[in-house]
Design a protein around this motif. Structure first.
Motif, short mmCIF file in Angstrom:
data_model
loop_
_atom_site.label_atom_id
_atom_site.label_comp_id
_atom_site.label_asym_id
_atom_site.label_seq_id
_atom_site.Cartn_x
_atom_site.Cartn_y
_atom_site.Cartn_z
N LEU A 1 0.83 -1.21 0.00
CA LEU A 1 0.00 0.00 0.00
C LEU A 1 0.86 1.25 0.00
O LEU A 1 0.51 2.25 -0.61
N GLY A 2 1.98 1.21 0.71
CA GLY A 2 2.86 2.37 0.77
C GLY A 2 3.84 2.41 -0.39
O GLY A 2 4.52 3.41 -0.60
N GLY A 3 3.93 1.30 -1.13
CA GLY A 3 4.82 1.27 -2.28
C GLY A 3 6.28 1.41 -1.93
O GLY A 3 7.04 2.07 -2.63
N SER A 4 6.70 0.80 -0.82
CA SER A 4 8.09 0.96 -0.41
C SER A 4 8.65 -0.35 0.11
O SER A 4 7.90 -1.26 0.49
N CYS B 1 13.93 1.67 -3.52
CA CYS B 1 13.38 3.01 -3.67
C CYS B 1 13.54 3.71 -2.34
O CYS B 1 13.48 3.09 -1.29
N ASN C 1 12.97 5.59 0.89
CA ASN C 1 11.86 5.75 1.82
C ASN C 1 12.46 6.12 3.15
O ASN C 1 13.22 5.37 3.73
N GLN D 1 1.87 11.47 1.26
CA GLN D 1 1.86 10.25 2.06
C GLN D 1 1.30 10.53 3.45
O GLN D 1 1.55 11.59 4.00
N ARG E 1 -4.23 3.98 4.17
CA ARG E 1 -4.05 3.79 2.72
C ARG E 1 -5.09 2.81 2.16
O ARG E 1 -5.60 2.99 1.06
#
Lengths: 446, 174, 140
Positions: A132-135, B23, B25, C83, C108
């Motif tokens: 969901l957070g794409g990380s 990526c 973060n 975010q 989310r």
């Protein structure tokens, strides 16, 4: 608060002009639905398919994903998404298409590769993603001999579990237990060891003499247990690496119910002299035996607290079996169990917050937990017969054994290993090749 | 072969290193993992050879019938649930055992047993109490303590599925 | 508000429910209306996040004490801008960080919030949301 103030102001006449241009809505979220986290795990397939000393590297990659999936699912805290639902998308291992994973309901994603190195080792990498957070949440790389792939899988399970639950995992662990076979009048009891998921099963004794109550040392390298070798019940020490065992001291009278101290330097046990069982501590380096209790009652099943400061044990000194706690020098003995029925086999949780026990009342047996001061008793499971809880090293899961009643046809009486989550959910049988009893969970290996 | 052996030793080490985040973060925590050695796979275990303790059947039978009647179980006494006191019927059996021992120059082992409705560890202790209760009675009747060894099997050696029959003290010729 | 009413959606929005209840007689919201609206907006968020999206971690030692605050901004059509942020996330570790992860996942998972039919004329009131995730009532 702010809004309430505004309301008050408006009520005394400053009407709608007082509307603020900007406000933060504050909301308390106090309820949720505790359910397994949906997780997707892809095969750890790398670029090649070379043969290793333990099969093709592609097959190893597939197996690793299967073992990690099984570990996580067995914990009850994760539900793995069926790989047949996956939407095939690009380079899943390093740059997942998060929308595709969200579409199949995944909230976490594990990707990885297994690649054969030039030196014959296998390089295994994994990444854990927040869909969901794409990380990326964590990622690790391992190098190992190909035949160790199963252990790598458990280490990955532990890393994923830790990042997603905040607690240490318990997958890179082993179980030592008593394997039982044969008719109930002539039961063969052997020491056996296996990975926590049942693989790498091995018998450690041949069954020609009875063994009971095995327990791991803090390094997982030794097992202390009760052996009836030569028909003389005594506490022994078994070295897993050498396969050798030795009697722990030759004392007058039987020794039994052994358990290591948290530092591994001592073994606490019961010693019976002329029919009276008391608790003693044996210092391994000197083989000196120190008495902790002296009472005409039965004192047995001692277990240290995680830092070795206290000992909990079972005694019938009050007229029935109950659980007691004392300082590790034997002083300040206090009874802590006061519920209905009798209590036995207290075992201190590795995280110190609870003591697990066997309880017997109304013709049934129960596994439960209570705080070390005796409050907060909670029953987790019940059956015709069950006893002997052992904690997973993170203090989250209990394993114990069950025995089924005999039937009229000369059958029944089977023993099986079971496990249950501390929350009282996720009760499952732990599969063993033959019947099993007296499980003991190893610490995390390292 | 030599090469394999070398590999086995050398490659048994597992190294784990952190893969840097693909990526960026800011929430990622820096994880460090120290190399994790794998212990050697345990060798197949050689188990010590157990010593068989053969029972002299003739003597055992004579002990069994020491009460006189062929139907009696002269070598067995029974206990109540979670008890180890020697009751009247047990006392008469043990009295006969004591007399028999005084007439026969043999040593005995007294086994203490329990029913299955209790934990293993407690029952090992309870069986020891029962075996010693039997021994103490025999000694009180004039048998030398040095001729009697006790052993507790807890609940591990039932003689049937009847709990009352399993709470027992069994005297056998050593 | 009157314009919104004409759409006749399947589910009435908060604004519409309010309009139905209090009537569209006032063109301009009073502070009392704002208060009522705000309560409704809060209730709608709660209902959605508690009922559909929050899966709090259980079983950790003192799991009930792991309280997390999450802030996020919404666009006019109910999407999260940027975010969501958990207070002190960078300094968190272990079970607390996991609790924060579960709160962020909930926010989310529930997005977008367009189905709450948040009143656009009150956008300034709900463009910034602060959620306090407190499992103490459910885990102890």
């Amino acid at each position: 608060m702010k809004l309430l103030k505004i309301l008050m102001l408006s009520l005394i006449g400053l009407i709608s002009a007082a509307l603020p241009a900007h406000a933060v809505i504050e909301i308390d979220i106090t309820k949720g639905n505790v359910q397994p986290l949906p997780i997707a795990l892809t095969s750890f397939v790398g670029s090649g398919d070379e043969m290793t000393s333990a099969g093709s590297v592609m097959e190893i990659g597939k197996q690793i994903a299967r073992v990690v999936t099984a570990d996580l699912e067995r914990s009850g805290l994760f539900s793995a998404i069926d790989p047949r639902a996956f939407i095939n998308s690009g380079n899943a291992a390093t740059a997942p298409q998060f929308a595709n994973w969200r579409a199949v309901g995944a909230q976490a994603l594990v990707t990885g590769t297994a690649v054969l190195e030039e030196d014959g080792r296998v390089r295994v990498e994994f990444r854990l993603w927040d869909v969901l957070g794409g990380s990326q949440m964590t990622g690790l790389r391992y190098f190992t001999a190909p035949q160790n792939w199963r252990r790598i899988a458990h280490l990955i399970s532990d890393a994923v579990y830790k990042r997603l639950t905040g607690e240490d995992g318990y997958f890179d662990t082993r179980i030592v237990y008593i394997s039982e076979s044969g008719p109930y009048l002539d039961r063969i009891k052997r020491l056996a060891i296996m990975d926590q998921d049942g693989y790498n099963h091995k018998f450690l004794t041949d069954g020609s003499y009875m063994v009971l109550n095995p327990r791991f040392s803090p390094t997982s390298q030794e097992i202390t247990y009760l052996s009836f070798y030569n028909d003389i019940p005594r506490v022994y020490l078994f070295d897993i690496e050498t396969g050798k065992s030795e009697m722990l001291g030759e004392f007058d009278g039987m020794t039994f119910a052994p358990r290591f101290s948290p530092d591994g330097k001592k073994v606490i046990m019961s010693k019976a002299e002329r029919g009276n069982s008391d608790i003693f501590v044996l210092e391994l380096s000197t083989r000196r035996l120190e008495r902790l209790t002296k009472h005409s009652a039965i004192d047995t099943s001692p277990s240290f607290s995680p830092f070795g400061r206290y000992v909990t044990f079972n005694s019938d000194r009050g007229g029935s079996q109950q659980i007691y706690v004392m300082d590790s020098d034997g002083s300040d003995i206090k009874r802590i169990s006061f519920g209905q029925g009798i209590y036995a086999t207290p075992v201190w949780s590795p995280r110190g917050d609870l003591i697990a026990f066997t309880k017997q009342t109304g013709g049934k047996f129960y596994i439960g937990v209570m705080r070390p001061d005796g409050t907060g008793e909670r029953i987790l499971t019940e059956s015709y017969f069950e006893e002997g809880p052992t904690w997973s090293p993170n203090g989250r899961v209990l394993m114990y054994y069950r025995k089924y009643p005999y039937d009229n046809q000369g059958g029944g009486g089977e023993t099986q290993l079971w496990s249950i989550d501390l929350t009282g959910y996720n009760e499952r049988q732990v599969i063993t090749p033959l019947d099993g009893s007296d499980p003991a969970w190893s610490p995390l290996m390292d | 072969m030599l090469k394999n052996k070398f590999y086995a030793k050398f490659l048994i080490m597992i190294g784990a290193v952190l893969i840097l985040s693909a990526c960026s973060n800011s929430g990622d925590e820096a994880m460090t993992e120290t190399p994790t050695p794998v212990e050697q796979t345990p060798e197949p275990v050689s188990t010590p050879e157990p010593m068989a303790a053969p029972v002299d059947m003739v003597s055992q039978e004579s002990l069994n019938s020491s009460m006189g009647g062929s139907m009696s179980e002269g070598d067995m006494v029974y206990f109540a649930y979670d008890r180890y006191d020697v009751d009247a019927s047990a006392r008469s059996v043990l009295g006969a055992q004591a007399n028999w021992m005084k007439a026969n120059n043999v040593n005995v082992i007294v086994e203490g047993h329990c029913d299955e409705r209790g934990t293993r560890e407690y029952n090992i202790a309870l069986g020891d109490r029962r075996a010693n209760a039997v021994k103490n009675y025999l000694v009180a009747m004039g048998v030398s303590a040095s001729r009697i060894r006790t052993v507790s099997y807890g609940k591990e050696r039932p003689q049937g599925t009847d709990n009352a029959q399993n709470r027992r003290g069994y005297t056998r010729v050593n | 508000m009157a314009a919104l009413l004409n759409k006749i959606p399947e589910k009435l929005s908060i604004t519409e429910r309010l309009a139905e209840r209090f009537g569209p007689k006032e063109q301009k919201a009073t502070s009392l209306d704002v208060q009522r609206q705000t309560m409704s907006i809060k209730a709608a968020f709660r209902l959605k996040i508690e009922g559909e999206c929050w899966n709090p971690p259980s079983g950790a030692l003192d799991a009930g004490k792991l309280i997390v605050v999450v802030n996020f901004n919404l666009s006019q059509d109910g999407r999260i801008i940027g975010q969501p942020r958990a207070d002190d996330y960078a300094r968190m570790s272990g079970p607390l960080k996991v609790a924060a992860d579960s709160a962020l996942r909930a926010v989310r998972m529930c997005a977008p919030y367009s189905d709450l039919k948040l009143p656009k004329d009150m956008y300034d009131q709900w463009k910034e949301i602060k959620l306090t995730f407190d499992p103490s009532d459910m885990l102890s």
